[in-house]
Design a protein around this motif. Structure first.
Motif, mmCIF file in Angstrom:
data_model
loop_
_atom_site.group_PDB
_atom_site.id
_atom_site.type_symbol
_atom_site.label_atom_id
_atom_site.label_comp_id
_atom_site.label_asym_id
_atom_site.label_seq_id
_atom_site.Cartn_x
_atom_site.Cartn_y
_atom_site.Cartn_z
ATOM 1 N N ILE A 1 8.408 2.529 -1.084
ATOM 2 C CA ILE A 1 9.638 3.049 -0.486
ATOM 3 C C ILE A 1 10.848 2.297 -1.031
ATOM 4 C CG2 ILE A 1 10.927 3.403 1.649
ATOM 5 C CD1 ILE A 1 8.161 3.636 3.055
ATOM 6 N N CYS B 1 13.915 3.985 -3.131
ATOM 7 C CA CYS B 1 15.222 4.023 -2.459
ATOM 8 C C CYS B 1 16.210 3.019 -3.035
ATOM 9 C CB CYS B 1 15.038 3.784 -0.960
ATOM 10 S SG CYS B 1 14.117 5.081 -0.145
ATOM 11 N N PHE C 1 17.035 1.079 3.414
ATOM 12 C CA PHE C 1 15.664 0.767 3.792
ATOM 13 C C PHE C 1 15.547 -0.706 4.176
ATOM 14 C CE2 PHE C 1 11.182 -0.271 2.666
ATOM 15 C CZ PHE C 1 10.609 0.406 3.722
#
Length: 67
Positions: free
Chosen positions: A24, A28, A51
């Motif tokens: 992730i 991101c 994030f």
């Protein structure tokens, strides 16, 4: 080419559902092109931050619960 590199080069939209924070984070990195969506208690909402900020929020919540 690794799969993550292929995703980086893809110019279309991608919905990524994962518990892998490294994946992730990598996907991101470009905050202008990324959105974090939180799924909990039967709802989906946009998280108004990065994030990294989301991970820090979770750490803070966990610390309060553990106290």
């Amino acid at each position: 080419m690794q799969r993550i590199d292929a995703l980086d080069e893809f110019t279309g939209g991608v919905v990524l559902v994962s518990h892998d924070s490294r994946l992730i984070s990598r996907m991101c990195e470009d905050e202008e092109k990324s959105e974090i969506w939180v799924v909990e208690e039967g709802t989906v909402r946009a998280f108004p931050g990065t994030f990294q900020e989301y991970k820090e929020l979770l750490r803070d919540i966990k610390a309060k619960v553990d106290d």
